[in-house]
Structures are given as structure tokens and as C-alpha cells.
Design a protein around this motif. Structure first.
Motif, short mmCIF file in Angstrom:
data_model
loop_
_atom_site.label_atom_id
_atom_site.label_comp_id
_atom_site.label_asym_id
_atom_site.label_seq_id
_atom_site.Cartn_x
_atom_site.Cartn_y
_atom_site.Cartn_z
N VAL A 54 -62.39 -43.28 -46.60
CA VAL A 54 -61.41 -42.27 -47.01
C VAL A 54 -62.14 -40.99 -47.38
CG1 VAL A 54 -59.45 -41.77 -48.51
CG2 VAL A 54 -60.04 -44.16 -48.00
N ALA A 55 -61.80 -39.90 -46.71
CA ALA A 55 -62.33 -38.57 -47.01
C ALA A 55 -61.17 -37.64 -47.31
CB ALA A 55 -63.17 -38.04 -45.84
N GLY A 56 -61.48 -36.48 -47.89
CA GLY A 56 -60.44 -35.50 -48.18
C GLY A 56 -60.78 -34.75 -49.46
N THR A 57 -60.11 -33.63 -49.67
CA THR A 57 -60.36 -32.84 -50.87
C THR A 57 -59.70 -33.47 -52.08
OG1 THR A 57 -60.40 -30.86 -49.48
CG2 THR A 57 -60.19 -30.53 -51.86
N ASN A 58 -58.42 -33.83 -51.95
CA ASN A 58 -57.68 -34.51 -53.00
C ASN A 58 -56.99 -35.73 -52.41
OD1 ASN A 58 -58.07 -32.52 -55.18
ND2 ASN A 58 -56.83 -31.19 -53.89
N GLY A 59 -56.68 -36.70 -53.26
CA GLY A 59 -55.92 -37.85 -52.81
C GLY A 59 -56.74 -39.03 -52.36
N LEU A 148 -64.17 -47.52 -48.62
CA LEU A 148 -65.23 -46.63 -49.10
C LEU A 148 -64.67 -45.23 -49.28
CD1 LEU A 148 -68.02 -47.70 -46.55
CD2 LEU A 148 -67.43 -48.77 -48.75
N GLU A 149 -64.96 -44.63 -50.43
CA GLU A 149 -64.55 -43.26 -50.70
C GLU A 149 -65.72 -42.32 -50.50
OE1 GLU A 149 -62.90 -40.45 -54.39
OE2 GLU A 149 -63.27 -42.59 -54.72
N VAL A 150 -65.52 -41.30 -49.68
CA VAL A 150 -66.56 -40.30 -49.45
C VAL A 150 -66.78 -39.50 -50.73
CG1 VAL A 150 -67.07 -38.16 -48.22
CG2 VAL A 150 -66.15 -40.14 -46.98
N GLY A 151 -68.04 -39.23 -51.05
CA GLY A 151 -68.33 -38.48 -52.26
C GLY A 151 -68.15 -36.99 -52.07
N LEU A 152 -68.72 -36.42 -51.01
CA LEU A 152 -68.71 -34.98 -50.79
C LEU A 152 -68.72 -34.71 -49.29
CD1 LEU A 152 -69.00 -32.02 -51.76
CD2 LEU A 152 -71.46 -32.41 -51.92
N GLY A 153 -67.72 -34.00 -48.81
CA GLY A 153 -67.66 -33.69 -47.38
C GLY A 153 -67.26 -34.90 -46.58
N GLY A 154 -68.14 -35.36 -45.72
CA GLY A 154 -67.84 -36.51 -44.88
C GLY A 154 -68.98 -36.76 -43.91
N ARG A 155 -69.20 -35.82 -43.02
CA ARG A 155 -70.19 -35.98 -41.94
C ARG A 155 -71.56 -36.31 -42.49
NH1 ARG A 155 -73.67 -32.34 -39.23
NH2 ARG A 155 -72.97 -30.69 -40.64
N THR A 170 -57.32 -37.31 -46.12
CA THR A 170 -56.10 -37.14 -46.92
C THR A 170 -55.62 -35.70 -46.93
OG1 THR A 170 -57.49 -36.93 -48.90
CG2 THR A 170 -56.60 -39.12 -48.39
N THR A 171 -56.40 -34.80 -47.49
CA THR A 171 -56.03 -33.39 -47.58
C THR A 171 -57.27 -32.55 -47.35
OG1 THR A 171 -56.47 -33.30 -49.96
CG2 THR A 171 -54.21 -33.85 -49.29
N ILE A 172 -57.04 -31.28 -47.03
CA ILE A 172 -58.14 -30.32 -46.89
C ILE A 172 -57.80 -29.10 -47.74
CG2 ILE A 172 -59.44 -28.81 -45.35
CD1 ILE A 172 -59.99 -31.73 -44.82
N ALA A 173 -58.69 -28.77 -48.66
CA ALA A 173 -58.55 -27.56 -49.47
C ALA A 173 -59.94 -27.14 -49.88
CB ALA A 173 -57.66 -27.81 -50.69
N GLN A 174 -60.04 -26.01 -50.56
CA GLN A 174 -61.35 -25.54 -50.99
C GLN A 174 -61.80 -26.28 -52.24
OE1 GLN A 174 -61.77 -21.31 -51.30
NE2 GLN A 174 -60.91 -20.91 -49.27
N GLN A 186 -63.81 -25.33 -40.95
CA GLN A 186 -65.12 -25.96 -41.02
C GLN A 186 -65.10 -27.12 -42.01
OE1 GLN A 186 -67.69 -25.80 -39.18
NE2 GLN A 186 -68.92 -27.20 -40.45
N ILE A 187 -64.42 -26.95 -43.15
CA ILE A 187 -64.30 -28.06 -44.09
C ILE A 187 -63.63 -29.24 -43.41
CG2 ILE A 187 -63.19 -28.83 -46.24
CD1 ILE A 187 -63.48 -25.94 -47.25
N GLY A 188 -62.60 -28.97 -42.61
CA GLY A 188 -61.92 -30.04 -41.86
C GLY A 188 -62.86 -30.77 -40.93
N ARG A 189 -63.71 -30.02 -40.25
CA ARG A 189 -64.68 -30.66 -39.34
C ARG A 189 -65.66 -31.54 -40.11
NH1 ARG A 189 -63.75 -25.83 -36.32
NH2 ARG A 189 -65.13 -24.60 -37.64
N GLU A 190 -66.07 -31.08 -41.29
CA GLU A 190 -66.98 -31.89 -42.10
C GLU A 190 -66.31 -33.19 -42.54
OE1 GLU A 190 -70.26 -31.43 -42.85
OE2 GLU A 190 -70.11 -29.82 -41.37
N LYS A 191 -65.06 -33.10 -43.01
CA LYS A 191 -64.35 -34.31 -43.42
C LYS A 191 -64.13 -35.24 -42.24
CE LYS A 191 -63.35 -32.44 -47.56
NZ LYS A 191 -63.94 -32.86 -48.84
N ALA A 192 -63.81 -34.68 -41.07
CA ALA A 192 -63.55 -35.48 -39.88
C ALA A 192 -64.82 -36.13 -39.32
CB ALA A 192 -62.88 -34.62 -38.80
N GLY A 193 -65.95 -35.83 -39.92
CA GLY A 193 -67.21 -36.45 -39.50
C GLY A 193 -67.24 -37.95 -39.70
N ILE A 194 -66.26 -38.51 -40.41
CA ILE A 194 -66.20 -39.96 -40.60
C ILE A 194 -65.50 -40.66 -39.44
CG2 ILE A 194 -66.23 -39.73 -43.10
CD1 ILE A 194 -63.21 -40.47 -43.07
#
Length: 443
Positions: A54-59, A148-155, A170-174, A186-194
Motif C-alpha cells: 500500500v502506497a499513497g500520501t494519505n489513507g 506492507l505499508e510504504v514508508g516514503l514514496g514507493g519506487r 490510495t491518494t496523491i498529494a504534497q 512525479q509524486i504519482g510516478r514515485e508511488k506507482a513504483g510499487i
């Protein structure tokens, strides 16, 4: 195991030792952590028959909690790895709903250290060593499912050394702008690295940047998006009940109605259910109802008497709080106790919360990243708020408020995991006159 100048024995000693292993607290990248994982044998076979990441900014936390609760309600043996923790490091690793005990974590850290020093020494951050320990604990727990919960980013997050069978964004925000920047695409691409080739990607928000779906498509990862392949809607005439519609991996639809409000975002509940279906779980209505009706997550809109504790620390999280925070009883005042880290969007959070809170107590958080109460106070005043007190710590802020609260007052304590953790670690006052429990207490 090679000799050390200092041999840790207790969990506390190990955690102190980990803080000395690397020159910086956060260093994104998978090369070092992957090398140690290979030495530990963690990459030679799956850590569980199924892995959901699970990756994302919130949630992330609420989605993971509901995946865990629903899967266990169906008889699956589930292990989870999350971060950060609120009160005890043991919260980060749970097996079958129970926190890992000190002995298991110490064994895990011993395995990490043995592998780290095997041959040429490899430096690890605190989070990387903790992630490897957590993965070792899960790999040895004979699980049906690891979440597993991603700590920071994803990729480039340490969790991403494990290939997810089902990957959730889950979500993408700053947030974490010093590491991830401010470009949402770019944040979305980093999260989608999983995401992984040919393995399902679950998109759990209506407002994700297009870059997330584009990354899934580039990998030929079957994509399941909220509002498209799965959805939820309120049930007519049924207070707080809702209906979920989703898809099996073969395209067959599944519907479950009369679901209870879990007290957590329904988007995340719907995402959890879709992910479990893709993981091969045959959902049973009664078990889903029981699981969602009993799920708990500390520090997320958590009520203790007149205190609402929420770890939200960015504007997107604050928006959810504003929408769901009930008004205090007639004659009561809605206070805000806020403590934040200085690398967060402090103005964005304050501006969002200001629509519901006009009376504030500011608290300083310790450490290099901690924002001082005086700085928070200046920001709040600039947004038209009233600051009644600046405290040197969250505990001191609570002590001051204890002398001010009336029975109908309510307090939102927010801004950081550190703020909420400090409040959870102590009894919270209920006001100048105690609540009598006949309806004044909001749950």
C-alpha cells in the motif's frame, strides 16, 4: 555473528544501535537494502503466498487496517508491516492481529546485523534495518497474506524490494516535499513504483494524477480504479450503511450491501475490499460486516472523551478531518491543539482547519524537524485564528487546556504522529466539570 564493540540485547538497545548505523536518517534507494535482503534470503522466495503493498500520501494506514481486519475475519493468517509507530516500536509488525513481541524483533535485528556485516559491511538507515527486520518476522510467520505499508514514496522505498501481488495507491498529494518534490505527476510516478508487470494495480482515489494509471499501463498491470472497476454508494434510507461493487480478476462482478460505517474513509474501505478480491479472497457478507464494524486504528479521528486525536499532517488529511469533525454541543467551544514538523505544509494545514477552529493552543515538537510553538502561532494569527497559549511540549499544552475546558468543549489534537503519540501516552483531562456520559461524549 561477527563480534561487535557493543552487542545489543534488548529491543531498546537495538533501536538505539540502529540510529548510529547511517550518516543520514533518510536515504532513498534500494541497492543497499536489497543487498542485505539477499544475504538474509528474503528475496529467494516470497515472504507469503500473497503480498499486498500500500502506497499513497494519505489513507495507507486505514486501508491496511481494513485489509487486515477483513482478511482475518475470513480465517486468513495475516501479517502487517507499518510505520511510523505511535507508542511502541512493536506496533510496526503485527502477526494475526498481535504486535510482535520484543524477543521476535530482537531475533530479526540480529539476523539483519549478521547479514549486514557478512563480507563487506553495508550501511543501513534506521528505517531500512527496521523494514528488513519486519520482513524477516513476516517471512517466518507462516502467513496467508502479508500487507506492507510504504514508508516514503514507493519506487525507492525499502518496502519495494518485495514484489507485490496486488499494489494499492490510495491518494496523491504534497507531502515530504524535500524528498518527493511538489510535482503531483512525479509524486504519482514515485508511488506507482510499487506496481509490477501483469499484477493488479488498485487505484483508490477519484483524483489521482494520470501518471499513476500511465505507469500501470506501461507495465501491462491490470488496473482497477475507484469509480470505474469498483465503487461504493450510500444505501437509500439506511443511516450510515453503504454498498460496494467490485470486480474479480476474471471480470465477474461482486456486490456486497448493508455494510457498516467503519469510522474510516469509505474510499479506503472500498479499496481494501477490491484488493482482497484480487488477492483471491471470497468475500462473505457477514464476515465483511463484522470486520468493518470492529476495525480500529489509533490516531485517526480517535475520540477519547472530548479529545479527537488525528495524525493528519498535510492539507489533504486536514480536509478529511474538517468534513468529519462533529460540532461541539451547544455552548461548547472547538479547540485546536496543534504540533507539527517544519518540513510539512504548515500554512496549508492551518488554512484548512481554520474553517472549523478559531481557538488554538500551539505546542513545540522536539528534534531538528520540530516546529516551535511560536512559529505555529504566527502562522495561525496570519490566518485569522486566536492563539491562547504556546506550550513547550504537547504534554504542557494538555496541562494548560485542562484548566480551561468546560464540559461542552471539544479539542482536536493534530498535526503530527509525534503530537498524537504524546497525548496517547498520558491520561487526557475531560474538562473543568467531568462529562457524565449521557450523550455529551462524541464517539
Amino acid at each position: 555473528m561477527p563480534p561487535y564493540s557493543f552487542q545489543p540485547h534488548s529491543l531498546k538497545q537495538w533501536l538505539e544501535h540502529l540510529e548510529t548505523l547511517h550518516p543520514v536518517g533518510i536515504e532513498l534507494g534500494l541497492e543497499r537494502v536489497s543487498a542485505v535482503a539477499k544475504r538474509m534470503g528474503l528475496l529467494s522466495s516470497p515472504i507469503a503466498p500473497c503480498v499486498i503493498t500500500v502506497a499513497g500520501t494519505n489513507g495507507k494506514g486505514s486501508t491496511l487496517a481494513m485489509v487486515d481486519s477483513v482478511a482475518r475475519a475470513h480465517g486468513w493468517r495475516v501479517g502487517t508491516y507499518t510505520s511510523p509507530h505511535l507508542l511502541r516500536y512493536n506496533e510496526r509488525v503485527k502477526i494475526a492481529g498481535q504486535e510482535a513481541d520484543d524477543q521476535l524483533l530482537v531475533q530479526g535485528f540480529e539476523q539483519v546485523e549478521r547479514a549486514r556485516l557478512q563480507g563487506s559491511e553495508i550501511s543501513l538507515t534506521y528505517f531500512e534495518a527496521g523494514t528488513l527486520c519486519g520482513l524477516w518476522c513476516l517471512a517466518n510467520a507462516e502467513l496467508d497474506l502479508a500487507v506492507l505499508e510504504v514508508g516514503l514514496g514507493g519506487r525507492l522505498d525499502a518496502v519495494n524490494i518485495v514484489d507485490a501481488d496486488v499494489a494499492i495507491v490510495t491518494t496523491i498529494a504534497q507531502d515530504h516535499v524535500n524528498f518527493l518534490g511538489t510535482d503531483l505527476a512525479q509524486i504519482g510516478r514515485e508511488k506507482a513504483g510499487i506496481f509490477r508487470t501483469d499484477r493488479p494495480a488498485v487505484l483508490g482515489s477519484h483524483k489521482l494524477p494520470a501518471s499513476v494509471a500511465e505507469c500501470a499501463q506501461a507495465l501491462a498491470a491490470p488496473t482497477f480504479s475507484l469509480g470505474q472497476q469498483f465503487a461504493h454508494q450510500a444505501m437509500a434510507g439506511e443511516h450510515s450503511q453503504w454498498c460496494w461493487q467490485g470486480l474479480h480478476s476474471d471480470g465477474l462482478s461482486v456486490v456486497i450491501d448493508e455494510l457498516p460505517d467503519p469510522g474510516l474513509p469509505i474510499d479506503n474501505a472500498a479499496t481494501a475490499l477490491q484488493s482482497l478480491v484480487l488477492a483471491g479472497l471470497e468475500l462473505e457478507k457477514s464476515r465483511v460486516q463484522a470486520a468493518l464494524g470492529s476495525v480500529q486504528l489509533a490516531g485517526r479521528m480517535q475520540w477519547i472523551g472530548p479529545w479527537c486525536l488525528d495524525v493528519g499532517h498535510n492539507p489533504h488529511a486536514a480536509e478529511y478531518v474538517v468534513r468529519h469533525l462533529p460540532s461541539p454541543p451547544e455552548g461548547g467551544r472547538q479547540w485546536g491543539l496543534i504540533g507539527m514538523l517544519n518540513d510539512k505544509d504548515i500554512d496549508g494545514v492551518i488554512k484548512t482547519l481554520a474553517s472549523r477552529i478559531s481557538d488554538w493552543v500551539c505546542v513545540s515538537l522536539s528534534g531538528e524537524r520540530g516546529c516551535q510553538a511560536s512559529e505555529l502561532s504566527q502562522r495561525i494569527i496570519a490566518h485569522g485564528g486566536r492563539v491562547h497559549f504556546c506550550a513547550d511540549s504537547p504534554q504542557a499544552g494538555v496541562d494548560w487546556l485542562a484548566q480551561m475546558l468546560t464540559p461542552n468543549d471539544r479539542v482536536l489534537a493534530t498535526g503530527s504522529f509525534f503530537t498524537v503519540a504524546a497525548l496517547l501516552a498520558r491520561p487526557l483531562p475531560t474538562g473543568a466539570a467531568s462529562l457524565d456520559g449521557d450523550g455529551n461524549e462524541i464517539r
